[in-house]
Design a protein around this motif. Structure first.
Motif, PDB file in Angstrom:
ATOM      1  N   ARG A  89       0.875  -1.171   0.000  1.00  0.00           N
ATOM      2  CA  ARG A  89       0.000   0.000   0.000  1.00  0.00           C
ATOM      3  C   ARG A  89       0.913   1.221   0.000  1.00  0.00           C
ATOM      4  NH1 ARG A  89      -2.325  -3.992  -0.545  1.00  0.00           N
ATOM      5  NH2 ARG A  89      -4.125  -4.852   0.580  1.00  0.00           N
ATOM      6  N   HIS A 111       1.846   3.640   2.970  1.00  0.00           N
ATOM      7  CA  HIS A 111       1.061   3.300   4.164  1.00  0.00           C
ATOM      8  C   HIS A 111       1.386   1.875   4.633  1.00  0.00           C
ATOM      9  CE1 HIS A 111      -1.437   6.881   3.731  1.00  0.00           C
ATOM     10  NE2 HIS A 111      -1.484   6.617   2.442  1.00  0.00           N
ATOM     11  N   ASN A 130       0.462  -1.693   5.771  1.00  0.00           N
ATOM     12  CA  ASN A 130      -0.660  -2.589   5.505  1.00  0.00           C
ATOM     13  C   ASN A 130      -1.387  -2.869   6.832  1.00  0.00           C
ATOM     14  OD1 ASN A 130      -2.201  -5.096   5.137  1.00  0.00           O
ATOM     15  ND2 ASN A 130      -1.183  -5.228   3.156  1.00  0.00           N
ATOM     16  N   PRO A 131      -2.694  -2.637   6.908  1.00  0.00           N
ATOM     17  CA  PRO A 131      -3.408  -2.845   8.177  1.00  0.00           C
ATOM     18  C   PRO A 131      -3.404  -4.298   8.635  1.00  0.00           C
ATOM     19  CG  PRO A 131      -4.947  -2.400   6.381  1.00  0.00           C
ATOM     20  CD  PRO A 131      -3.579  -2.119   5.853  1.00  0.00           C
ATOM     21  N   ARG A 132      -3.088  -5.230   7.729  1.00  0.00           N
ATOM     22  CA  ARG A 132      -3.042  -6.646   8.089  1.00  0.00           C
ATOM     23  C   ARG A 132      -1.600  -7.128   8.257  1.00  0.00           C
ATOM     24  NH1 ARG A 132      -4.347  -9.861   4.176  1.00  0.00           N
ATOM     25  NH2 ARG A 132      -4.816 -11.590   5.586  1.00  0.00           N
ATOM     26  N   SER A 133      -0.685  -6.220   8.506  1.00  0.00           N
ATOM     27  CA  SER A 133       0.737  -6.591   8.538  1.00  0.00           C
ATOM     28  C   SER A 133       1.044  -7.653   9.587  1.00  0.00           C
ATOM     29  CB  SER A 133       1.603  -5.349   8.779  1.00  0.00           C
ATOM     30  OG  SER A 133       1.270  -4.724  10.010  1.00  0.00           O
TER      31      SER A 133
END
Length: 417
Positions: free
Chosen positions: A257, A260, A262-265
Motif C-alpha cells: 500500500r 502506508h 498494511n493494516p493486516r501486517s
C-alpha cells in the motif's frame, strides 16, 4: 516415518502409560533443545542458537557501542553530525520498517557513520549501522527501506548467532565441510537469501515498493558484474540477486500500500505467499522434548545440506568461468578516447555456445582494487571474435593503465543451454 509422526507416537505412548519417568525425561530433553536452539521468529521451526535473546542484545550492542566510541575518539561524525537530513531520513524509514517487524517490541536505534563504502550491517543486537555512502548511492526511500529491512531481517532470523552455533557444533562433531572456506561462504550465502526475502516482505508491508531491492542489484550488476570466479561468494552475485529479488517483490506486491503500513501486517507476518509459520508445539513432558530435539536436528541438517549444494554450485560455476577464460585470446586493444579502451577477443577453443558474458578489468589505484566491466551482448560461438569496451572515470587515463597494473579477467559467463 516423519519426525512429526514419531513425536505423535511418543506423545501417545506417554498418554497411555502416564509414566512420570518418561515425562521427566522428555522435559529434560526439552531443556537440552532449549539450550542449543530457539524457535525461528519467522517460520516457527527450531534453529541452532546457544545464546538467548538477552545475551544476543548484550553482545551485539557491545560491539556497535565500541564502534561508536571509536568514532568519537577519532573525532569522526556520527548520526546527525554526518548529515542531519540524511540521518532524519534514515530514522524515518527505519521506524516504519521496524514497527511492522517481528522485533517491533524491542527498542532499536539506527546509527549513521561517515564511510566511503556501500555498506550497512547489524550484529545481532538492537542497532543497525549504515555507512554514509550507501545513503547517497541509493536512488530513493524505497531502496533505502529495502536495505534497512534486510538488515533487521538478519537479526530477526538470528543469523549471527545461528552461524556461530552451527560452526561450534560442526567443529565438535568433526565436520570436514565446516572447515572449508567455500562451505562457510555458502552457509552465509543462504542466510543472505533468507534476509532478502524477509526484508522485501517487510518493505511491502511498510508501504515501500517491494521491487526496489531488485533495482539496487540490477544497477550493481550493470556497473560491477559478478566477479564470480574471483572468490567464494558469501552473498548472492548481483545478477542472481536482482532476479530473485524481482521474483519475491512481484510475489508480495499484493501486500503493498504505497506510503502506508498494511493494516493486516501482523497477520501477514505469519501467513503469506513466502511462508506459513508453524505454531504447533507439543508441550514438554508430552513428547515436546523429543519434538524439539528432532526439529532442531532436522533444521540443522537441512541447512547443512543446502550449504553443501550451494558450495558445489559455486565451485562448478567458477570452474566453468575459468575454463572459458583459459580459452579466450586477446586479439587487439586500442585507445578509443582518453578514458575508453576497446579490446577484441577470440573464443579460441571448442566448447559450448556462450551467453551473458561479462568481461572485466581490475587495477590497483590509491591503495584500492578497482574493477571495470563490459557486458557482451548476444551469443558467442567457438572461434568467434567479440569486442569488449571499458570506460573509465575522468581521473583515470587509458595511458595510465599499465602504471596501475591493469589486468583483464572474465567476470562471468553462462553456457547457452
Amino acid at each position: 516415518m516423519s519426525w512429526l509422526r514419531i513425536c505423535a507416537v511418543f506423545a501417545f505412548v506417554l498418554g497411555l502409560a502416564g509414566c512420570q519417568t518418561l515425562q521427566k525425561v522428555d522435559r529434560g530433553l526439552y531443556q537440552v533443545a532449549e539450550s542449543v536452539s530457539e524457535k525461528d521468529r519467522v517460520t516457527g521451526q527450531r534453529s541452532l542458537s546457544m545464546t538467548n535473546r538477552s545475551a544476543q542484545i548484550q553482545q551485539g550492542n557491545a560491539y556497535v557501542e565500541k564502534i561508536i566510541a571509536n568514532e568519537k575518539k577519532h573525532k569522526r561524525p556520527v548520526n546527525a553530525a554526518v548529515s542531519r537530513s540524511q540521518y532524519l531520513r534514515l530514522v524515518r524509514i527505519f521506524d516504519r520498517i521496524h514497527q511492522i517487524s517481528h522485533l517491533k517490541n524491542e527498542r532499536w536505534e539506527p546509527i549513521l557513520i561517515k564511510r566511503d563504502s556501500f555498506n550497512a550491517f547489524t550484529t545481532g543486537g538492537t542497532y543497525i549501522v549504515v555507512h554514509s555512502k550507501l545513503m547517497t548511492d541509493l536512488k530513493d526511500d524505497a531502496e533505502l527501506a529495502a536495505v534497512v529491512a534486510h538488515e533487521i531481517a538478519h537479526t530477526v532470523a538470528n543469523h549471527v548467532y545461528e552461524r556461530q552455533t552451527h560452526a561450534q557444533i560442526s567443529a565438535l562433531a568433526g565436520s570436514n565441510s565446516a572447515r572449508r572456506s567455500g562451505y562457510k561462504a555458502a552457509f552465509t550465502h543462504e542466510s543472505e537469501r533468507e534476509a532478502d526475502r524477509i526484508g522485501i516482505l517487510y518493505a511491502a508491508l511498510a508501504g515501500y515498493d517491494p521491487l526496489a531491492a531488485s533495482r539496487i542489484w540490477q544497477r550493481k550488476y550493470a556497473a560491477e558484474g559478478n566477479a564470480r570466479a574471483l572468490f567464494h561468494h558469501d552473498h548472492p552475485v548481483n545478477a542472481e540477486r536482482y532476479k530473485e529479488a524481482y521474483k519475491v517483490g512481484k510475489a508480495v506486491m499484493p501486500y503493498y500500500r504505497k506510503g502506508h503500513i498494511n493494516p493486516r501486517s501482523a497477520q501477514l507476518l505469519d501467513n503469506n505467499v513466502l511462508w506459513r509459520k508453524n505454531s504447533n508445539e507439543v508441550a514438554a513432558g508430552d513428547g515436546g522434548g523429543v519434538a524439539a530435539l528432532l526439529s532442531t536436528a532436522l533444521g540443522a541438517y537441512v541447512q547443512h545440506q543446502e550449504a553443501k549444494v550451494e558450495e558445489r554450485r559455486q565451485q562448478n560455476q567458477a570452474r566453468f568461468v575459468k575454463a572459458v577464460q583459459n580459452g579466450l585470446k586477446l586479439e587487439s586493444s586500442r585507445k578509443a578516447g582518453n578514458h575508453v579502451l576497446e579490446t577484441r577477443w577470440r573464443y579460441a577453443v571448442q566448447g559450448p555456445v556462450l551467453k551473458d558474458m561479462v568481461m572485466g578489468m581490475y587495477l590497483k589505484r590509491n591503495g584500492k582494487i578497482e574493477r571495470y566491466v563490459d557486458h557482451v551482448k548476444g551469443y558467442i560461438k567457438p572461434g568467434q571474435v567479440f569486442a569488449a569496451r571499458f570506460e573509465f572515470p575522468k581521473d583515470l587515463h587509458v595511458n595510465d593503465l599499465k602504471k596501475y597494473e591493469a589486468s583483464f579477467y572474465l567476470d562471468d559467463v553462462q553456457p547457452a543451454y
